[in-house]
Design a protein around this motif. Sequence first.
Motif, PDB file in Angstrom:
ATOM      1  N   ARG A   7       0.838  -1.210   0.000  1.00 29.11           N
ATOM      2  CA  ARG A   7       0.000   0.000   0.000  1.00 29.11           C
ATOM      3  C   ARG A   7       0.872   1.259   0.000  1.00 29.11           C
ATOM      4  O   ARG A   7       0.526   2.264  -0.627  1.00 29.11           O
ATOM      5  N   HIS A  13       3.211   9.037  -1.074  1.00 24.53           N
ATOM      6  CA  HIS A  13       3.821  10.126  -1.847  1.00 24.53           C
ATOM      7  C   HIS A  13       5.056  10.612  -1.105  1.00 24.53           C
ATOM      8  O   HIS A  13       4.967  11.013   0.048  1.00 24.53           O
ATOM      9  N   LYS A  21       3.937  10.785   2.572  1.00 21.25           N
ATOM     10  CA  LYS A  21       2.519  11.002   2.847  1.00 21.25           C
ATOM     11  C   LYS A  21       1.740   9.725   2.571  1.00 21.25           C
ATOM     12  O   LYS A  21       1.806   9.184   1.464  1.00 21.25           O
ATOM     13  N   ASP A  23      -1.637   9.599   3.532  1.00 21.02           N
ATOM     14  CA  ASP A  23      -2.910  10.084   4.056  1.00 21.02           C
ATOM     15  C   ASP A  23      -4.125   9.473   3.363  1.00 21.02           C
ATOM     16  O   ASP A  23      -5.243   9.780   3.701  1.00 21.02           O
ATOM     17  N   SER A  24      -3.897   8.564   2.415  1.00 20.44           N
ATOM     18  CA  SER A  24      -5.044   7.920   1.774  1.00 20.44           C
ATOM     19  C   SER A  24      -5.504   6.676   2.535  1.00 20.44           C
ATOM     20  O   SER A  24      -6.582   6.151   2.282  1.00 20.44           O
ATOM     21  N   GLN A  29      -7.423  10.005   5.594  1.00 19.24           N
ATOM     22  CA  GLN A  29      -8.382   8.960   5.261  1.00 19.24           C
ATOM     23  C   GLN A  29      -7.832   7.673   5.875  1.00 19.24           C
ATOM     24  O   GLN A  29      -6.614   7.468   5.916  1.00 19.24           O
ATOM     25  N   ILE A  30      -8.749   6.846   6.371  1.00 17.85           N
ATOM     26  CA  ILE A  30      -8.341   5.587   7.003  1.00 17.85           C
ATOM     27  C   ILE A  30      -9.012   4.426   6.290  1.00 17.85           C
ATOM     28  O   ILE A  30     -10.220   4.463   6.049  1.00 17.85           O
ATOM     29  N   ASP A  31      -8.227   3.419   5.963  1.00 16.06           N
ATOM     30  CA  ASP A  31      -8.786   2.187   5.403  1.00 16.06           C
ATOM     31  C   ASP A  31      -8.986   1.218   6.571  1.00 16.06           C
ATOM     32  O   ASP A  31      -8.018   0.668   7.105  1.00 16.06           O
ATOM     33  N   PRO A  32     -10.236   1.006   6.985  1.00 19.76           N
ATOM     34  CA  PRO A  32     -10.467   0.205   8.191  1.00 19.76           C
ATOM     35  C   PRO A  32     -10.070  -1.262   8.029  1.00 19.76           C
ATOM     36  O   PRO A  32      -9.681  -1.905   9.007  1.00 19.76           O
ATOM     37  N   MET A  35      -6.450  -1.381   8.571  1.00 16.67           N
ATOM     38  CA  MET A  35      -6.179  -1.138   9.996  1.00 16.67           C
ATOM     39  C   MET A  35      -6.433  -2.394  10.834  1.00 16.67           C
ATOM     40  O   MET A  35      -5.730  -2.637  11.815  1.00 16.67           O
TER      41      MET A  35
END
Lengths: 195, 195
Positions: A7, A13, A21, A23-24, A29-32, A35
């Motif tokens: 990922r 970036h 970065k 932050d996507s 932003q969070i991908d649960p 996580m």
Amino acid sequence: MELLKQRIREEGHVLGDKVLKVDSFLNHQIDPVLMMEVGEEFARRFADAGVTKILTIESSGIAAAMTAALKMDVKVVFARKKKSALMNEEVYMTKVHSFTKNETNEVTVLKKFLGANEKVLIIDDFLANGEAAMGLAHLVEQAGSEVVGIGIVIEKAFQDGGKRLRQHGFKVESLARIAAFTDGQVQFVEECVQA
Amino acid sequence: MELLKQRIREEGHVLGDKVLKVDSFLNHQIDPVLMMEVGEEFARRFADAGVTKILTIESSGIAAAMTAALKMDVKVVFARKKKSALMNEEVYMTKVHSFTKNETNEVTVLKKFLGANEKVLIIDDFLANGEAAMGLAHLVEQAGSEVVGIGIVIEKAFQDGGKRLRQHGFKVESLARIAAFTDGQVQFVEECVQA
């Protein structure tokens, strides 16, 4: 953790020679789903540590800390960077400097949620200079409890935080360790070095 | 949500006639098992809303928003109260006043994580005056997307935020609605009123 590295390769970036970065999926932003995998990996790596509580710091550490806490069946406390007006009780406090934000925060946790004789796992999203993790460890020490591990989602291994924490005797587990940013590409530390 | 009300009865601390502290499981220490139940309940209540993204605000909304996002198989974005030095990209911004902290924050979300034509579920831990939820709805509006619901863990129904949001046409679902604090005890709104 291969899934995480993938990922980072796909969505990370690189800015200059120090900043990544992500932050996507991690800290805006969070991908649960990711996580949950991250939490499971922390639970696996610290399975034998006897963790009784997880400590993190707002805001970007919360998601990974919560999923780890779920998998390890403990509670998580997030230290606050700004004292809430409702926190009119006794706190442990330490100062943490953020190089990213160029500010020093008084980081607090209510004493009643960080008792003595806990085995605390510290979790955070990034490890660079180690300021946040050292600060959290300082809170645990004030409470008379033990840091049994430090779990980091992404370690920038070319900065000295990891070295500092490991020299201090902490068991640090980072799910992705970055050796360098070369031509805007992320170079990970080889797994064999990690062991 | 009976399980939540039970925890509020057992662990909540009423301060004066307006403040409820639930920092043992919701907004300082977090009980991840309860948060999973909370996320599941939000997913159930908004199952037919066609949610494509969840929006919350740091820090206390993150846990409930993330578990809801997990159950609904969408991503969650948390708006920031302080712009990160790394957020050197275009943002949507709105001002949100916090009565608890007595401060006004410029709340931002990167444009790239809040696109047009999304069906957004807003989630937050508390609803009192409705400032945070209205602010988040304003961000969604700026993005050209639609707020399909607002999910609140604890609504202080004796303050006017819920009324304000519902009059605005939003579908608001609160998992625990508090009618009043009487002699230091929490009085919940009767379920039949909630329908």
